[in-house]
Structures are given as C-alpha cells and as structure tokens.
Scaffold this active site. Structure first.
Site, mmCIF file in Angstrom:
data_model
loop_
_atom_site.group_PDB
_atom_site.id
_atom_site.type_symbol
_atom_site.label_atom_id
_atom_site.label_comp_id
_atom_site.label_asym_id
_atom_site.label_seq_id
_atom_site.Cartn_x
_atom_site.Cartn_y
_atom_site.Cartn_z
ATOM 1 N N THR A 122 -1.782 9.667 -5.057
ATOM 2 C CA THR A 122 -1.958 10.632 -4.292
ATOM 3 C C THR A 122 -2.667 10.210 -3.167
ATOM 4 O O THR A 122 -3.828 9.380 -3.057
ATOM 5 C CB THR A 122 -2.675 11.734 -4.979
ATOM 6 O OG1 THR A 122 -2.968 12.917 -4.107
ATOM 7 C CG2 THR A 122 -3.788 11.339 -5.862
ATOM 8 N N ASP A 123 -2.581 11.085 -1.946
ATOM 9 C CA ASP A 123 -3.712 10.923 -0.856
ATOM 10 C C ASP A 123 -5.010 11.076 -1.107
ATOM 11 O O ASP A 123 -5.843 11.127 -0.303
ATOM 12 C CB ASP A 123 -3.187 11.589 0.453
ATOM 13 C CG ASP A 123 -2.833 13.127 0.231
ATOM 14 O OD1 ASP A 123 -3.321 13.615 -0.673
ATOM 15 O OD2 ASP A 123 -2.542 13.397 1.120
ATOM 16 N N GLU A 124 -5.243 11.789 -2.115
ATOM 17 C CA GLU A 124 -6.676 12.440 -2.471
ATOM 18 C C GLU A 124 -7.506 11.350 -2.770
ATOM 19 O O GLU A 124 -8.663 11.561 -2.944
ATOM 20 C CB GLU A 124 -6.588 13.522 -3.684
ATOM 21 C CG GLU A 124 -5.690 14.722 -3.101
ATOM 22 C CD GLU A 124 -5.875 15.827 -4.076
ATOM 23 O OE1 GLU A 124 -6.822 15.917 -5.037
ATOM 24 O OE2 GLU A 124 -5.112 16.656 -4.155
ATOM 25 N N TYR A 158 -9.853 15.036 -10.931
ATOM 26 C CA TYR A 158 -8.520 14.460 -10.911
ATOM 27 C C TYR A 158 -8.148 13.415 -10.014
ATOM 28 O O TYR A 158 -7.820 12.300 -10.356
ATOM 29 C CB TYR A 158 -7.664 15.740 -10.142
ATOM 30 C CG TYR A 158 -6.323 15.378 -9.512
ATOM 31 C CD1 TYR A 158 -5.378 14.808 -10.494
ATOM 32 C CD2 TYR A 158 -6.211 15.372 -8.390
ATOM 33 C CE1 TYR A 158 -4.224 14.488 -10.146
ATOM 34 C CE2 TYR A 158 -4.871 14.972 -7.987
ATOM 35 C CZ TYR A 158 -3.902 14.357 -8.484
ATOM 36 O OH TYR A 158 -2.727 14.001 -8.118
ATOM 37 N N LYS A 162 -7.226 9.425 -10.563
ATOM 38 C CA LYS A 162 -6.064 8.670 -9.751
ATOM 39 C C LYS A 162 -6.517 7.481 -9.163
ATOM 40 O O LYS A 162 -5.799 6.339 -9.017
ATOM 41 C CB LYS A 162 -5.429 9.715 -8.831
ATOM 42 C CG LYS A 162 -4.595 10.923 -9.655
ATOM 43 C CD LYS A 162 -3.444 10.684 -10.590
ATOM 44 C CE LYS A 162 -2.467 9.775 -9.910
ATOM 45 N NZ LYS A 162 -1.402 9.796 -10.400
HETATM 46 P P1 NAD Z 1 2.974 17.971 -13.044
HETATM 47 O O1 NAD Z 1 1.861 18.410 -13.668
HETATM 48 O O2 NAD Z 1 3.982 19.154 -12.507
HETATM 49 O O3 NAD Z 1 3.736 17.073 -14.054
HETATM 50 C C1 NAD Z 1 3.163 16.106 -14.580
HETATM 51 C C2 NAD Z 1 4.031 15.846 -16.101
HETATM 52 O O4 NAD Z 1 3.494 14.609 -16.620
HETATM 53 C C3 NAD Z 1 4.372 16.836 -16.984
HETATM 54 O O5 NAD Z 1 5.941 16.844 -17.214
HETATM 55 C C4 NAD Z 1 3.709 16.360 -18.289
HETATM 56 O O6 NAD Z 1 4.209 16.967 -19.438
HETATM 57 C C5 NAD Z 1 3.531 14.877 -18.111
HETATM 58 N N1 NAD Z 1 2.534 14.411 -18.811
HETATM 59 C C6 NAD Z 1 1.135 14.615 -18.789
HETATM 60 N N2 NAD Z 1 0.399 14.007 -19.691
HETATM 61 C C7 NAD Z 1 1.204 13.473 -20.107
HETATM 62 C C8 NAD Z 1 0.994 12.095 -21.151
HETATM 63 N N3 NAD Z 1 -0.414 11.867 -21.724
HETATM 64 N N4 NAD Z 1 2.011 11.387 -21.606
HETATM 65 C C9 NAD Z 1 3.193 11.660 -20.956
HETATM 66 N N5 NAD Z 1 3.659 12.730 -20.096
HETATM 67 C C10 NAD Z 1 2.640 13.454 -19.643
HETATM 68 O O7 NAD Z 1 2.524 17.110 -11.850
HETATM 69 P P2 NAD Z 1 3.277 16.681 -10.577
HETATM 70 O O8 NAD Z 1 2.831 17.616 -9.438
HETATM 71 O O9 NAD Z 1 4.655 16.589 -10.800
HETATM 72 O O10 NAD Z 1 2.605 14.979 -10.094
HETATM 73 C C11 NAD Z 1 3.356 14.071 -10.574
HETATM 74 C C12 NAD Z 1 2.624 12.804 -10.079
HETATM 75 O O11 NAD Z 1 2.584 12.906 -8.431
HETATM 76 C C13 NAD Z 1 1.187 12.784 -10.507
HETATM 77 O O12 NAD Z 1 1.036 11.489 -10.879
HETATM 78 C C14 NAD Z 1 0.492 13.102 -9.340
HETATM 79 O O13 NAD Z 1 -0.892 12.357 -9.299
HETATM 80 C C15 NAD Z 1 1.326 12.700 -8.199
HETATM 81 N N6 NAD Z 1 1.318 13.504 -6.748
HETATM 82 C C16 NAD Z 1 1.354 14.774 -6.984
HETATM 83 C C17 NAD Z 1 1.447 15.693 -5.503
HETATM 84 C C18 NAD Z 1 1.602 16.964 -5.456
HETATM 85 O O14 NAD Z 1 1.559 17.515 -4.417
HETATM 86 N N7 NAD Z 1 1.623 17.625 -6.767
HETATM 87 C C19 NAD Z 1 1.102 14.622 -4.298
HETATM 88 C C20 NAD Z 1 0.987 13.145 -4.633
HETATM 89 C C21 NAD Z 1 0.847 12.628 -6.082
HETATM 90 O O1 TDX Z 2 -4.700 29.846 -5.290
HETATM 91 C C1 TDX Z 2 -4.907 29.064 -4.597
HETATM 92 N N1 TDX Z 2 -5.194 29.198 -3.295
HETATM 93 C C2 TDX Z 2 -5.672 28.177 -2.428
HETATM 94 O O2 TDX Z 2 -5.967 28.630 -1.143
HETATM 95 C C3 TDX Z 2 -4.604 27.575 -4.879
HETATM 96 C C4 TDX Z 2 -4.029 27.347 -6.249
HETATM 97 C C5 TDX Z 2 -4.996 26.819 -4.054
HETATM 98 N N2 TDX Z 2 -5.507 26.942 -2.759
HETATM 99 C C6 TDX Z 2 -5.533 25.932 -1.779
HETATM 100 C C7 TDX Z 2 -6.467 24.925 -2.236
HETATM 101 C C8 TDX Z 2 -5.882 23.407 -1.532
HETATM 102 O O3 TDX Z 2 -6.597 23.513 -0.082
HETATM 103 O O4 TDX Z 2 -4.548 25.326 -1.425
HETATM 104 C C9 TDX Z 2 -4.643 23.904 -1.269
HETATM 105 C C10 TDX Z 2 -3.438 23.339 -2.090
HETATM 106 O O5 TDX Z 2 -4.113 23.569 -3.401
HETATM 107 P P1 TDX Z 2 -3.101 22.743 -4.708
HETATM 108 O O6 TDX Z 2 -1.708 23.247 -4.676
HETATM 109 O O7 TDX Z 2 -4.133 23.130 -5.791
HETATM 110 O O8 TDX Z 2 -3.088 21.339 -4.128
HETATM 111 P P2 TDX Z 2 -4.076 20.334 -3.924
HETATM 112 O O9 TDX Z 2 -5.446 20.393 -4.755
HETATM 113 O O10 TDX Z 2 -4.228 19.936 -2.545
HETATM 114 O O11 TDX Z 2 -3.427 19.047 -4.804
HETATM 115 C C11 TDX Z 2 -2.142 18.700 -4.700
HETATM 116 O O12 TDX Z 2 -1.918 17.674 -3.863
HETATM 117 C C12 TDX Z 2 -2.264 16.390 -4.138
HETATM 118 C C13 TDX Z 2 -1.525 18.364 -6.008
HETATM 119 O O13 TDX Z 2 -1.881 19.377 -6.908
HETATM 120 C C14 TDX Z 2 -2.134 16.992 -6.526
HETATM 121 O O14 TDX Z 2 -1.558 16.634 -7.771
HETATM 122 C C15 TDX Z 2 -1.767 16.029 -5.601
HETATM 123 O O15 TDX Z 2 -2.338 14.944 -5.945
#
Ligand code: NAD
Ligand code: TDX
Length: 342
Positions: A122-124, A158, A162
């Site tokens: 992630t960019d985080e 988190y 990562k």
């Molecule tokens: P998510 O929480 O929707 O999905 C995570 C999945 O991993 C789930 O299916 C869960 O059951 C599985 N999992 C969790 N722990 C596990 C374990 N110990 N063994 C096997 N499976 C397990 O997450 P997401 O938003 O789809 O993110 C997926 C990946 O992308 C992560 O690595 C996250 O850091 C990265 N990422 C997410 C975002 C975003 O915007 N959501 C952005 C950049 C990177």
């Molecule tokens: O109810 C809300 N109100 C609100 O203002 C929630 C749930 C979030 N927020 C804000 C917090 C953040 O600034 O919105 C923004 C996005 O929040 P999230 O969806 O929780 O995402 P973020 O914390 O930015 O992280 C996401 O992007 C990077 C993913 O959850 C991570 O897994 C990924 O690495």
C-alpha cells in the site's frame, strides 16, 4: 505462468484480481488461499468455474499448508492481510501476525524452492503528504507525490505491519535471491469491498436510512483507483516486472473525503448536507498521492477506469443490486463504529 496462488483471493481486491485473471488469461489456473476472516467471502468467487479456480480455506501463517501449496505453483501473488486502519488501532495483534508472520511464511516457502513471489502493498507505508493547500509558499513540487524512492514512514499499526512486510520481501531478495517484486497501490474502490471501508460504508448507510459519517473535517485526501486498474497493474508487474523492483500503482485520482461524499450523496439523490461529522481517526494520514510513472513508462501500463463519477455510479449500483451480500453485516459494523463515536 500457468499455476498461480492468490492469497487473500476471497477478499475485496484479491477476488477482483482472480476475476481479472480468469477473464483475461484463459491459460492460468488459480488456487486461492484464504482464511475467510470477517473480510473474506467465498461468494466473491462463486460465479467462477471450479475448473479455473480452487479455494483452499487456510491461514498463511500455517507453514505446512503453505509449503504443500507452493510446491505446485509457478507464482504466488500475496494479497492476504488484515487491511483496515480503524481495526488496527483497536486491536493490532492480528495485523502483526498475518501481515508480518504470514508474509514471512510465504517468502520462506517460495525461497526454498525458488518460486516467483509478488507482494501486494500500500502507499500508506510512506506515511502521508501535506495537503496541497498547506504547500502554498513552500515551492512547487515539494513532497508532491510518493515514488519508490520515498522513505518509509508509516503511521498506524496497519501501515507499519505492511511496511515491515515490504522490508522482509526486500531483504529476502537481497540475501536469498528471492524472485520477488512489490507493488504499492493507492486507495481502491469497486465491487466486493467490505462495508467497513469509506465508500461502501457511505453507500450502504444511505441504502439503510443511516446518515453518512465523515471523519474530522473531511479534508483528508485519498488517491482513488478502480480495483480493475489495480489488477491490470499487478498482472503487468507479475509478468513483465524486473525482479527486486518496487512499482507504485495509482491513477491520478486525488480527492478529499468531503468531495467523495458529496458525489455519493448527489448520485444517490440526497441533499448535500445529509451527513454527520464524527470523531476523527487517531493519527489520521492527511494525504496520499502516487507517482506511477515507473510502471507506466517501464511496463507500458495505463489505467482504463479513470472516470471516477462513472466508477462510483457502477459501484453504487453494485451495492443496490447485491443487498444480501452486505445487509446481514451492517448492524454489527455500525455498532462497532458507534462505540468510537464514529
Ligand atoms: P480485505 O480485508 O478485503 O481482504 C483480505 C483477505 O485476506 C480476506 O479475504 C481475508 O479472509 C484474507 N486473510 C486475512 N488474514 C488471512 C490469513 N491469516 N490467512 C489467509 N487469508 C487471510 O483486504 P483488501 O482491501 O482486499 O486488501 C488486499 C490487499 O491489498 C492487502 O494486502 C492490502 O494491504 C492491500 N491494499 C489495499 C488497498 C485498499 O484500498 N483496500 C490499497 C492498497 C493495497
Ligand atoms: O466512515 C468513514 N468516514 C471517513 O471519513 C470511514 C470508514 C473512513 N473515513 C475516511 C478515513 C480516510 O481518510 O475516509 C478515508 C478512507 O478510509 P478507509 O476506507 O478506511 O481507507 P484508508 O484508511 O485510506 O486505507 C485504505 O487504503 C489503503 C485501505 O483500507 C487500506 O487497506 C489500503 O492500504
């Protein structure tokens, strides 16, 4: 690349990647390794043929299971993680275990028998950037966007786990010649995203007659990318990326949270002020922004789903048309947020 393992393939971004591979690469067989935590859902894969996708329910920290799967694979694409910042502030241990020990278990398995590994990050990991409005007077371009040269500076449990997992992968490349690449992507949106996350939470709030909730003043900026563009970026890196390299994936989608919420309200026919300001997140990162020049220029990747308004409309429709997918979870998610005044 005929047989790949996708960890976390029953979650939001992982399942979208599995759909992408099945739809675009008929020669590839996918084994999904997923623990099916609260965030995993096997119905995300239900429409896919069992001859193309096999689901193994298990934990990435289970070395015996991981070894047994990796020995038959050409590559591992590692999405599995605990992924929600707010949860990590309440209960960090699952993040340490899955994101650090899980990644370690996978890279050890790949190292032992020289299997290609792609790490999803992630960019985080880079921390945050100043808001553009706060950059005035500090010169153009200072701290403008993340690149693969930006120093790591994560803020939350988190993002720090990562960051740690990225560093493990980098060390395994250098010390053990692990054939690995890393991608750091910005905020994804699209179908199958858990309703704890910002965009689906607000959409399903409106569909449930609950007012949307904005943290703090809503000024924080996220760099939105459609999850299909994330998938094509990962595929490009997996098949054409240089071993040991890190690629940032982003689609120039910077928007502050208030702007995103205003668009959701408008698209769903609600008044512009029909939301509540709620408690801010502790340590809330101000702004993320990705410079994806390296991926675009070196590997020829271009995002296709860059009309945010269109992407949001289809995402809203998906939640409208898939109520059984989220409705049973809604009450518990909102009760959990309410305990925090959010
Ligand atoms: P998510 O929480 O929707 O999905 C995570 C999945 O991993 C789930 O299916 C869960 O059951 C599985 N999992 C969790 N722990 C596990 C374990 N110990 N063994 C096997 N499976 C397990 O997450 P997401 O938003 O789809 O993110 C997926 C990946 O992308 C992560 O690595 C996250 O850091 C990265 N990422 C997410 C975002 C975003 O915007 N959501 C952005 C950049 C990177
Ligand atoms: O109810 C809300 N109100 C609100 O203002 C929630 C749930 C979030 N927020 C804000 C917090 C953040 O600034 O919105 C923004 C996005 O929040 P999230 O969806 O929780 O995402 P973020 O914390 O930015 O992280 C996401 O992007 C990077 C993913 O959850 C991570 O897994 C990924 O690495």
């Amino acid at each position: 690349m005929k047989k790949i393992i996708v960890t976390g393939g029953a979650g939001f971004i992982g399942s979208n990647f599995v759909h992408y591979v099945v739809n675009h690469h008929p020669e590839v067989h996918v084994t999904v390794l997923d623990k099916l935590t609260y965030a995993g859902n096997c119905t995300n894969l239900a429409k896919l043929s069992k001859s193309r996708v096999k689901l193994v329910v298990g934990d990435i920290t289970d070395a015996k299971l991981v070894d047994s799967l990796v020995k038959d694979a050409d590559a591992v694409v590692h999405y599995a993680a605990e992924s929600h910042n707010d949860n990590s502030l309440k209960s960090p241990f699952p993040f340490v275990k899955t994101n650090l020990l899980g990644t370690y278990t996978l890279i050890e398995a790949c190292r032992k028998i020289n299997v290609r590994f792609h790490h999803i990050s992630t960019d985080e990991v880079y921390g945050d950037l100043p808001l553009r409005e706060n950059l005035l007077g500090h010169g153009e371009g200072i701290g403008e966007k993340f690149t693969d040269q930006t120093p790591y500076n994560p803020s939350s449990p988190y993002s720090s786990t990562k960051a740690g997992s990225d560093l493990l992968v980098k060390a395994w490349v250098r010390s053990f010649n692990l054939r690995a690449t890393i991608s750091n992507c910005s905020n994804n949106y699209g179908p199958y995203q858990h309703i704890e996350k910002f965009i689906p939470r607000q959409i399903t709030n409106i569909l449930s007659g609950i007012r949307p909730k904005l943290y703090g003043e809503g000024k924080n900026v996220r760099d939105w990318i459609h999850t299909n563009d994330h998938s094509s970026g990962v595929w490009a890196i997996l098949t054409k990326g240089y071993i040991g390299e890190t690629y940032l994936i982003g689609a120039d989608g910077e928007k502050n949270n208030k702007t995103v919420l205003a668009l959701i309200l408008e698209l769903m026919g609600k008044p512009a002020d029909a939301f509540d300001y709620v408690n801010d997140r502790a340590g809330h990162d101000l702004r993320y922004a990705i410079d994806s020049k390296k991926l675009r220029e070196e590997l020829g990747w271009t995002p296709q789903f860059t009309n945010f308004c269109d992407g949001l409309k289809t995402t809203i429709d998906w939640y409208k048309n898939n109520r059984p997918w989220w409705e049973t979870k809604k009450k518990a998610v909102e009760e959990n947020y309410a305990k925090n005044g959010q």
